[in-house]
Design a protein around this motif. Structure first.
Motif, PDB file in Angstrom:
ATOM      1  N   ASN A 124       0.830  -1.199   0.000  1.00  0.00           N
ATOM      2  CA  ASN A 124       0.000   0.000   0.000  1.00  0.00           C
ATOM      3  C   ASN A 124       0.870   1.258   0.000  1.00  0.00           C
ATOM      4  O   ASN A 124       0.669   2.187  -0.797  1.00  0.00           O
ATOM      5  CB  ASN A 124      -0.905  -0.031   1.233  1.00  0.00           C
ATOM      6  N   LYS A 125       1.867   1.293   0.884  1.00  0.00           N
ATOM      7  CA  LYS A 125       2.750   2.461   0.985  1.00  0.00           C
ATOM      8  C   LYS A 125       3.596   2.631  -0.267  1.00  0.00           C
ATOM      9  O   LYS A 125       3.804   3.749  -0.748  1.00  0.00           O
ATOM     10  CB  LYS A 125       3.639   2.324   2.216  1.00  0.00           C
ATOM     11  N   ILE A 126       4.097   1.508  -0.796  1.00  0.00           N
ATOM     12  CA  ILE A 126       4.912   1.573  -2.016  1.00  0.00           C
ATOM     13  C   ILE A 126       4.088   2.118  -3.173  1.00  0.00           C
ATOM     14  O   ILE A 126       4.557   2.964  -3.953  1.00  0.00           O
ATOM     15  CB  ILE A 126       5.476   0.174  -2.367  1.00  0.00           C
ATOM     16  N   LEU A 127       2.852   1.650  -3.273  1.00  0.00           N
ATOM     17  CA  LEU A 127       1.976   2.090  -4.356  1.00  0.00           C
ATOM     18  C   LEU A 127       1.690   3.593  -4.248  1.00  0.00           C
ATOM     19  O   LEU A 127       1.658   4.305  -5.260  1.00  0.00           O
ATOM     20  CB  LEU A 127       0.662   1.300  -4.318  1.00  0.00           C
ATOM     21  N   LYS A 128       1.505   4.077  -3.033  1.00  0.00           N
ATOM     22  CA  LYS A 128       1.259   5.509  -2.843  1.00  0.00           C
ATOM     23  C   LYS A 128       2.482   6.332  -3.230  1.00  0.00           C
ATOM     24  O   LYS A 128       2.348   7.408  -3.840  1.00  0.00           O
ATOM     25  CB  LYS A 128       0.869   5.782  -1.383  1.00  0.00           C
ATOM     26  N   VAL A 129       3.670   5.840  -2.903  1.00  0.00           N
ATOM     27  CA  VAL A 129       4.901   6.543  -3.284  1.00  0.00           C
ATOM     28  C   VAL A 129       5.045   6.567  -4.798  1.00  0.00           C
ATOM     29  O   VAL A 129       5.392   7.601  -5.390  1.00  0.00           O
ATOM     30  CB  VAL A 129       6.127   5.870  -2.626  1.00  0.00           C
ATOM     31  N   VAL A 130       4.761   5.427  -5.441  1.00  0.00           N
ATOM     32  CA  VAL A 130       4.837   5.349  -6.904  1.00  0.00           C
ATOM     33  C   VAL A 130       3.857   6.334  -7.534  1.00  0.00           C
ATOM     34  O   VAL A 130       4.177   7.010  -8.519  1.00  0.00           O
ATOM     35  CB  VAL A 130       4.542   3.914  -7.385  1.00  0.00           C
ATOM     36  N   LEU A 131       2.656   6.422  -6.971  1.00  0.00           N
ATOM     37  CA  LEU A 131       1.648   7.347  -7.495  1.00  0.00           C
ATOM     38  C   LEU A 131       2.114   8.797  -7.379  1.00  0.00           C
ATOM     39  O   LEU A 131       1.914   9.597  -8.301  1.00  0.00           O
ATOM     40  CB  LEU A 131       0.321   7.158  -6.751  1.00  0.00           C
TER      41      LEU A 131
END
Length: 246
Positions: A4-11
């Protein structure tokens, strides 16, 4: 949680990349990045949102499809003058449909009888201002677009104005954090779409507008996502000094 956190950073990184590309007028690359960003945002919403809304989900899906169609249009040969640009009409109709889903989502949760009873004057003012704004904004493309394209742009601007008006009415009715975030997102969408109109049809060489409208668009979706993580608390009493305890 880690994914979840990785995806938010990527976004966030993709959002910054999209803004940068639009700032330098890299339309094709920017469209690709924005499509990928929207797909990941939809995945994030579906996978890690507890109380999902079908209408908000389909808003993301339809908006993503519209963005993809817009991106494809950059890779096809130039449409000869006089022929119908199906990519232009298709993507814009889908954008309007996506925004309409947000409008329906908000209206479904309102007690319209109570809204018109308690906020009749603000609603009337919003209608008058809405008609004025749509007329002024749409007039800027009268000499640039064809008759049917102008009809489409007028309808598009009307949908955006209705979204902003409904968001404001929703905030006046509910007076909670979710409605406030939705209103802020709608304001950024309104200015993003208005500036984008000037960028594509009026000030064609001004890359500053590309930066501004893309930045506003990213911020709008950020607020839309944040509000999607909250639940409406229902109509709340307005702030009143007399309720404060000494």
């Amino acid at each position: 949680m880690l994914v979840n956190k990785i995806l938010k950073v990527v976004l966030l990184l993709l959002g910054g990349t999209f803004i940068t590309l639009q700032s330098f007028a890299y339309e094709v690359e920017g469209s690709t990045v924005s499509s990928l960003m929207l797909i990941l945002l939809t995945v994030l919403y579906c996978r890690w949102t507890k109380n999902k809304s079908n209408l908000f989900f389909w808003f993301l899906v339809v908006f993503t499809v519209a963005e993809v169609i817009g991106g494809i249009s950059y890779h096809v040969s130039e449409i000869p003058e006089g022929e119908v640009n199906y990519y232009y009409y298709g993507s814009n109709i889908l954008y309007m449909l996506a925004y309409a889903m947000l409008i329906v989502k908000i209206i479904k949760g309102l007690d319209l009888r109570k809204v018109f009873k308690e906020h009749s004057v603000p609603v009337l003012i919003l209608v008058v201002l809405g008609v004025f704004c749509v007329s002024v904004v749409s007039a800027t493309t009268e000499n640039v677009l064809s008759v049917y394209e102008n009809y489409l742009e007028f309808t598009y601007n009307t949908v955006i104005m209705v979204l902003l008006s409904v968001a404001l009415i929703n905030y006046m009715y509910r007076n909670d954090n979710k409605s406030m975030l939705f209103l802020i997102g709608s304001i950024f969408i309104f200015f993003s779409e208005t500036i984008q109109l000037a960028y594509y049809y009026i000030l064609l060489e001004d890359n500053n507008l590309g930066f501004i409208y893309s930045f506003f668009l990213v911020v709008a979706f950020l607020f839309f996502y944040l509000q999607s993580q909250l639940q409406f608390t229902g109509p709340e009493p307005e702030f009143n000094d007399e309720t404060l305890e000494v």
